[in-house]
Scaffold this active site. Structure first.
Site, PDB file in Angstrom:
ATOM      1  CB  ALA A 136      -1.066  -0.127   1.198  1.00  0.00           C
ATOM      2  N   GLY A 154       3.219  34.043  -3.023  1.00  0.00           N
ATOM      3  CA  GLY A 154       3.245  34.948  -2.032  1.00  0.00           C
ATOM      4  C   GLY A 154       2.353  35.079  -0.882  1.00  0.00           C
ATOM      5  CD  GLU A 182      -0.880   3.174   3.831  1.00  0.00           C
ATOM      6  OE1 GLU A 182      -0.020   2.591   3.384  1.00  0.00           O
ATOM      7  OE2 GLU A 182      -1.989   3.350   3.398  1.00  0.00           O
TER       8      GLU A 182
HETATM    9  C1  FAD Z   1      -5.032  11.513   9.241  1.00  0.00           C
HETATM   10  C2  FAD Z   1      -4.332  10.155   9.792  1.00  0.00           C
HETATM   11  C3  FAD Z   1      -4.975   9.052   9.362  1.00  0.00           C
HETATM   12  C4  FAD Z   1      -4.514   7.696   9.747  1.00  0.00           C
HETATM   13  N1  FAD Z   1      -5.243   6.610   9.019  1.00  0.00           N
HETATM   14  C5  FAD Z   1      -4.934   5.387   9.691  1.00  0.00           C
HETATM   15  C6  FAD Z   1      -5.615   4.309   9.135  1.00  0.00           C
HETATM   16  O1  FAD Z   1      -6.571   4.381   8.352  1.00  0.00           O
HETATM   17  N2  FAD Z   1      -5.291   3.289   9.741  1.00  0.00           N
HETATM   18  C7  FAD Z   1      -4.449   2.906  10.667  1.00  0.00           C
HETATM   19  O2  FAD Z   1      -4.399   1.664  11.316  1.00  0.00           O
HETATM   20  N3  FAD Z   1      -3.727   3.975  11.124  1.00  0.00           N
HETATM   21  C8  FAD Z   1      -3.804   5.206  10.581  1.00  0.00           C
HETATM   22  N4  FAD Z   1      -3.262   6.193  10.954  1.00  0.00           N
HETATM   23  C9  FAD Z   1      -2.081   6.302  11.893  1.00  0.00           C
HETATM   24  C10 FAD Z   1      -0.715   6.397  11.543  1.00  0.00           C
HETATM   25  O3  FAD Z   1      -0.308   5.284  10.565  1.00  0.00           O
HETATM   26  C11 FAD Z   1       0.194   6.651  12.596  1.00  0.00           C
HETATM   27  O4  FAD Z   1      -0.192   7.913  13.334  1.00  0.00           O
HETATM   28  C12 FAD Z   1       1.565   6.533  12.406  1.00  0.00           C
HETATM   29  O5  FAD Z   1       2.215   5.397  12.350  1.00  0.00           O
HETATM   30  C13 FAD Z   1       2.480   7.022  13.713  1.00  0.00           C
HETATM   31  O6  FAD Z   1       2.152   6.737  15.046  1.00  0.00           O
HETATM   32  P1  FAD Z   1       1.928   7.611  15.960  1.00  0.00           P
HETATM   33  O7  FAD Z   1       0.960   8.741  15.830  1.00  0.00           O
HETATM   34  O8  FAD Z   1       1.303   6.953  17.230  1.00  0.00           O
HETATM   35  O9  FAD Z   1       3.280   8.357  16.344  1.00  0.00           O
HETATM   36  P2  FAD Z   1       4.276   7.698  17.344  1.00  0.00           P
HETATM   37  O10 FAD Z   1       4.588   6.326  16.903  1.00  0.00           O
HETATM   38  O11 FAD Z   1       4.081   8.074  18.616  1.00  0.00           O
HETATM   39  O12 FAD Z   1       5.604   8.472  16.895  1.00  0.00           O
HETATM   40  C14 FAD Z   1       5.943   9.867  17.232  1.00  0.00           C
HETATM   41  C15 FAD Z   1       7.224  10.368  16.618  1.00  0.00           C
HETATM   42  O13 FAD Z   1       8.152   9.391  16.927  1.00  0.00           O
HETATM   43  C16 FAD Z   1       9.100   9.040  15.913  1.00  0.00           C
HETATM   44  N5  FAD Z   1       9.449   7.593  16.193  1.00  0.00           N
HETATM   45  C17 FAD Z   1       8.653   6.506  16.731  1.00  0.00           C
HETATM   46  N6  FAD Z   1       9.737   5.483  16.760  1.00  0.00           N
HETATM   47  C18 FAD Z   1      10.748   5.873  16.505  1.00  0.00           C
HETATM   48  C19 FAD Z   1      11.848   5.205  16.191  1.00  0.00           C
HETATM   49  N7  FAD Z   1      12.065   3.723  16.383  1.00  0.00           N
HETATM   50  N8  FAD Z   1      12.956   5.758  15.552  1.00  0.00           N
HETATM   51  C20 FAD Z   1      12.925   6.944  15.261  1.00  0.00           C
HETATM   52  N9  FAD Z   1      11.797   7.915  15.341  1.00  0.00           N
HETATM   53  C21 FAD Z   1      10.502   7.174  15.739  1.00  0.00           C
HETATM   54  C22 FAD Z   1       7.932   9.013  14.776  1.00  0.00           C
HETATM   55  O14 FAD Z   1       8.389   8.992  13.523  1.00  0.00           O
HETATM   56  C23 FAD Z   1       7.085  10.078  15.003  1.00  0.00           C
HETATM   57  O15 FAD Z   1       7.808  11.189  14.487  1.00  0.00           O
HETATM   58  C24 FAD Z   1      -3.511   7.617  10.560  1.00  0.00           C
HETATM   59  C25 FAD Z   1      -2.924   8.691  11.008  1.00  0.00           C
HETATM   60  C26 FAD Z   1      -3.485   9.856  10.740  1.00  0.00           C
HETATM   61  C27 FAD Z   1      -2.678  11.154  11.540  1.00  0.00           C
END
Ligand code: FAD
Length: 388
Positions: A243, A341, A365
């Site tokens: 995906a 701008g 994703e």
């Molecule tokens: C609008 C929207 C739509 C979405 N749609 C779906 C959906 O349809 N289905 C679904 O299942 N999910 C969905 N998601 C979830 C999305 O995949 C997650 O938000 C994403 O994977 C990040 O997880 P988190 O938000 O918990 O961030 P966290 O995992 O808490 O991460 C916070 C920060 O830490 C960084 N980080 C975390 N671990 C590490 C690491 N090991 N090394 C370096 N940096 C790291 C991340 O990159 C990020 O910058 C959606 C999210 C949004 C906002």
């Protein structure tokens, strides 16, 4: 698209998708962005155009296209509206686990209505406390005779409020870690299935992203994907590999759409007695942006072709295309706002929406930090296996 590089069906899909994007999506993109409501009229138009099941095999009523066909359509939709692009693509995300791990009976049951556009499907992996570390999910499914009793909640469920089916991942064997996670198709209206909070988002505002709550939700055991427990996480990871080029295609479409608008605007905008597009500094920006977009598009199409060819290891190239295309989209859409701008900063013009829509492509994703981890892990594994 260079005609010689694509099949007649792919060229045709691209033309049909662009026409629909220009005539149906672009005129209403700002309205649905402002209202933050789901564009059912667009969904119906996609259905009437026969584009709903591009990636679904013909035996289940789809067009029998691959990931490349999907990417071509998603790019064209996203060129007009990034939200409508993902609203379409998420049906592939939700149905890939069925295609990858479902039994024949399950495919025959759920795929035809999705292919026909009669039903939508969402993908429930992430939770409040389990995002990047999705395997730490808490949603629990306990077998009770011929049902699974589901308890917990999913966060960030794109299209969750409008989808009839939801591919949900839950822990069935808590002592087995990621190997104890199973995939279940939960259907709207099942008792104990409740749509919760609607997120108020920066971009892709026409698609509902919601919390889904399961309160003793009884899901028939026949809805367990593949009929076997413990394969869900693997299916979810294979799904993301397939995906991610779709997200990358959304990003390419957003970048291309923003560049189109910026070129048109700067051509008409006069400063210092000449059009802004006539300044060499601006033209170099166009050249750089167009080059970056084309490089991203070709990497997306290479990844899609690699997947469609049935290659064994698709994880690295899939992550690479998502990383590159989404970073390009963020840079290009930001630069295009700059080229408008002060007007670019206001909602009177459509360009700021492209920048807002682009941001999410770097997050969902798998964030781009996670893509880098995935790429690096694969590089090190390859190096170890070749002894270099
Ligand atoms: C609008 C929207 C739509 C979405 N749609 C779906 C959906 O349809 N289905 C679904 O299942 N999910 C969905 N998601 C979830 C999305 O995949 C997650 O938000 C994403 O994977 C990040 O997880 P988190 O938000 O918990 O961030 P966290 O995992 O808490 O991460 C916070 C920060 O830490 C960084 N980080 C975390 N671990 C590490 C690491 N090991 N090394 C370096 N940096 C790291 C991340 O990159 C990020 O910058 C959606 C999210 C949004 C906002």
């Amino acid at each position: 698209m260079i005609e010689e590089l694509y099949t007649p069906q792919q060229m045709d899909l691209g033309r049909r998708a662009r026409e629909l994007a220009e005539t149906v999506m672009r005129p209403v993109a700002a309205k649905y962005d402002a209202e933050q409501t789901y564009p059912w009229e667009v969904q119906r138009a996609i259905q009437e155009a026969g584009l709903s099941g591009v990636w679904i095999p013909e035996e289940y009523g789809g067009l029998g296209g691959g990931v490349l066909d999907l990417c071509i359509v998603v790019e064209e939709f996203s060129r007009a509206c990034g939200g409508m692009g993902v609203g379409f693509a998420v049906n592939a995300l939700g149905s890939f686990p069925i295609l990858i791990g479902g039994t024949e009976e399950q495919k025959e049951r759920w795929l035809p209505p999705i292919a026909a556009g009669d039903k939508l499907i969402a993908f429930g992996l992430s939770e409040k406390e389990a995002g990047s570390d999705a395997a730490s999910m808490k949603t629990r499914a306990v077998r009770d005779g011929d049902v699974f009793v589901l308890n917990g909640e999913k966060k960030w469920n794109t299209n969750g409020a409008v989808a009839s089916f939801n591919t949900v991942f839950a822990v069935t064997q808590p002592d087995r870690g990621a190997r104890g996670i199973s995939g279940l198709v939960v259907e709207e209206g099942m008792p104990g299935y409740r749509v919760g909070k609607h997120e108020d988002k920066l971009g892709i505002r026409c698609v509902p992203v919601v919390e889904i709550h399961f309160e003793d939700c009884r899901v028939p055991a026949e809805n367990l994907l593949g009929g076997v427990e413990g394969r869900g996480f693997k299916h979810a990871m294979i799904t993301l590999d397939r995906a991610r080029p779709g997200v990358a295609a959304q990003a390419v479409g957003l970048a291309q759409g923003a560049l189109d608008l910026a070129m048109e605007y700067t051509h008409g905008r006069q400063q210092f007695g000449q059009s802004v597009s006539s300044f060499q500094g601006v033209q170099w920006m166009f050249a750089d942006m167009a080059t970056q977009i084309e490089a991203a598009r070709q990497l997306v199409h290479t990844a899609a072709r690699t997947i469609d060819a049935g290659a064994k290891n698709i994880t690295k190239v899939s992550a690479m295309c998502k990383l590159m295309a989404t970073d390009v989209a963020m840079k290009v859409t930001t630069d295009c706002v700059q080229l408008f701008g002060g007007y670019g900063y206001c909602k009177d013009y459509p360009i700021e929406k492209f920048m807002r829509d682009a941001k999410i492509t770097q997050i969902y994703e798998g964030t781009n930090q996670i893509q880098r981890l995935v790429i690096a892990r694969n590089l090190l594994r390859e190096a170890a296996s070749t002894g270099s």
